[in-house]
Design a protein around this motif. Sequence first.
Motif, PDB file in Angstrom:
ATOM      1  N   SER A 127      69.971 197.792  16.581  1.00 26.21           N
ATOM      2  CA  SER A 127      71.017 198.278  17.482  1.00 26.21           C
ATOM      3  C   SER A 127      71.891 197.141  17.998  1.00 26.21           C
ATOM      4  N   ALA A 128      71.269 196.008  18.317  1.00 24.09           N
ATOM      5  CA  ALA A 128      72.018 194.878  18.859  1.00 24.09           C
ATOM      6  C   ALA A 128      73.030 194.350  17.858  1.00 24.09           C
ATOM      7  N   ILE A 129      72.686 194.420  16.580  1.00 24.65           N
ATOM      8  CA  ILE A 129      73.602 193.951  15.546  1.00 24.65           C
ATOM      9  C   ILE A 129      74.719 194.970  15.325  1.00 24.65           C
ATOM     10  N   LYS A 130      74.348 196.233  15.204  1.00 26.30           N
ATOM     11  CA  LYS A 130      75.350 197.276  14.976  1.00 26.30           C
ATOM     12  C   LYS A 130      76.327 197.394  16.140  1.00 26.30           C
ATOM     13  N   ASN A 131      75.828 197.188  17.355  1.00 30.06           N
ATOM     14  CA  ASN A 131      76.665 197.342  18.548  1.00 30.06           C
ATOM     15  C   ASN A 131      77.274 196.029  19.035  1.00 30.06           C
ATOM     16  N   ASP A 132      77.142 194.977  18.230  1.00 32.14           N
ATOM     17  CA  ASP A 132      77.689 193.671  18.567  1.00 32.14           C
ATOM     18  C   ASP A 132      77.159 193.163  19.902  1.00 32.14           C
ATOM     19  N   GLN A 133      75.825 193.259  20.062  1.00 29.51           N
ATOM     20  CA  GLN A 133      75.185 192.788  21.290  1.00 29.51           C
ATOM     21  C   GLN A 133      74.220 191.644  20.993  1.00 29.51           C
ATOM     22  N   VAL A 134      74.658 190.746  20.116  1.00 31.59           N
ATOM     23  CA  VAL A 134      73.920 189.513  19.844  1.00 31.59           C
ATOM     24  C   VAL A 134      74.637 188.395  20.584  1.00 31.59           C
ATOM     25  N   ILE A 135      73.955 187.791  21.536  1.00 33.60           N
ATOM     26  CA  ILE A 135      74.580 186.786  22.406  1.00 33.60           C
ATOM     27  C   ILE A 135      74.148 185.399  21.974  1.00 33.60           C
ATOM     28  N   LEU A 136      75.121 184.547  21.686  1.00 30.60           N
ATOM     29  CA  LEU A 136      74.852 183.177  21.254  1.00 30.60           C
ATOM     30  C   LEU A 136      74.760 182.269  22.476  1.00 30.60           C
ATOM     31  N   LEU A 137      73.585 181.699  22.685  1.00 29.78           N
ATOM     32  CA  LEU A 137      73.360 180.811  23.816  1.00 29.78           C
ATOM     33  C   LEU A 137      73.469 179.357  23.386  1.00 29.78           C
ATOM     34  N   ASP A 138      73.725 178.496  24.335  1.00 31.28           N
ATOM     35  CA  ASP A 138      73.637 177.064  24.101  1.00 31.28           C
ATOM     36  C   ASP A 138      72.158 176.702  24.165  1.00 31.28           C
ATOM     37  N   ASP A 139      71.623 176.135  23.103  1.00 32.06           N
ATOM     38  CA  ASP A 139      70.193 175.823  23.059  1.00 32.06           C
ATOM     39  C   ASP A 139      69.737 175.026  24.274  1.00 32.06           C
ATOM     40  N   ASP A 140      70.537 174.041  24.671  1.00 28.87           N
ATOM     41  CA  ASP A 140      70.149 173.170  25.778  1.00 28.87           C
ATOM     42  C   ASP A 140      70.108 173.926  27.103  1.00 28.87           C
ATOM     43  N   VAL A 141      71.172 174.652  27.389  1.00 32.78           N
ATOM     44  CA  VAL A 141      71.234 175.401  28.649  1.00 32.78           C
ATOM     45  C   VAL A 141      70.090 176.423  28.725  1.00 32.78           C
ATOM     46  N   ALA A 142      69.766 177.018  27.588  1.00 30.10           N
ATOM     47  CA  ALA A 142      68.732 178.048  27.559  1.00 30.10           C
ATOM     48  C   ALA A 142      67.314 177.484  27.559  1.00 30.10           C
TER      49      ALA A 142
END
Length: 319
Positions: A280-295
Amino acid sequence: MRPVRSVPAALAGALLAALTLAGCGQSTTASSPTTSASAEATPSAAGFPVTVEAGNGPVAIAKRPERIVSLSPTATESLFAVGAGPQVVAVDDQSNHPADAPKSDLSGFKPNVEAIIARKPDLVVVANDADGVVAALGKVGVPVLLEPTATKLDEAYDQITDLGAATGNGDKAAELVAGMKKQLDEIAAAAPKDAKLTYYHELDTTPYAATSTTFIGQIYGLFGLTNIADEAPDAAGGYPKLSAEFVAKADPDLVFLADTKCCGQSKDTLAKRPGWSKLSAIKNDQVILLDDDVASRWGPRVADLAKQVGDAVQKVAAG
């Protein structure tokens, strides 16, 4: 949790730090053990000597340190944020924020005691006691603060307070913590809590995830999200290794990727994994790209991570 480095080392470092976490208590002056230590917001000798209760127990610091070595990316960020930047003479090879931090070839994972001593430090900050570095430096009279991976927000705040007291920047540290708390409260308050959304936070491509018992999980908890990793086998350690089938079956509403810099992950790369193209996250464009360091760090930029989570929740709620 990790700064930018290889995935296996990142996970090993996070787990080691979590296992060695002894808790960081309030910092206290040597003359008044019941009084929280603080110093002037501007560089000053006031407030010393001081004893800071760190992960390695009480650490006595005789005078305001002027040659600090940080072997922890999170501590580096916190030191500069509380105003101790001018006192820092060297940081480890993974410390990349702020950009003007005096980066060196020193390692927090394989510390070279001789190389550290060569920097003539009067305070060293570490995130784990790799190779017995705390005792080794103690033998030559160098005070060491062990500030390990935080498992909850209060521990992150406490570590910033510790660093402020240890460096003579107590007032600035208190101001920073108050500002972080205010930001997080405002971000969480602005996000809808009744969306009943599920999420998956990816640490690396194995894939390893983080459960709600971790520091990362607590950030997501501010928004009332349900973590699919909590139901994974062997989730008790906080960082379960998931199978592709597990994630596909759970079908999270939101996917947060904390392996974009280290491993080049994105919605497109996820879609190529077996059984994931229909998530669902892929189909609905709900994949959030985080900054590895901040996360992966539990320091001053935690509000930046919270804002990304809050924005994602608001976007879904808005339909």
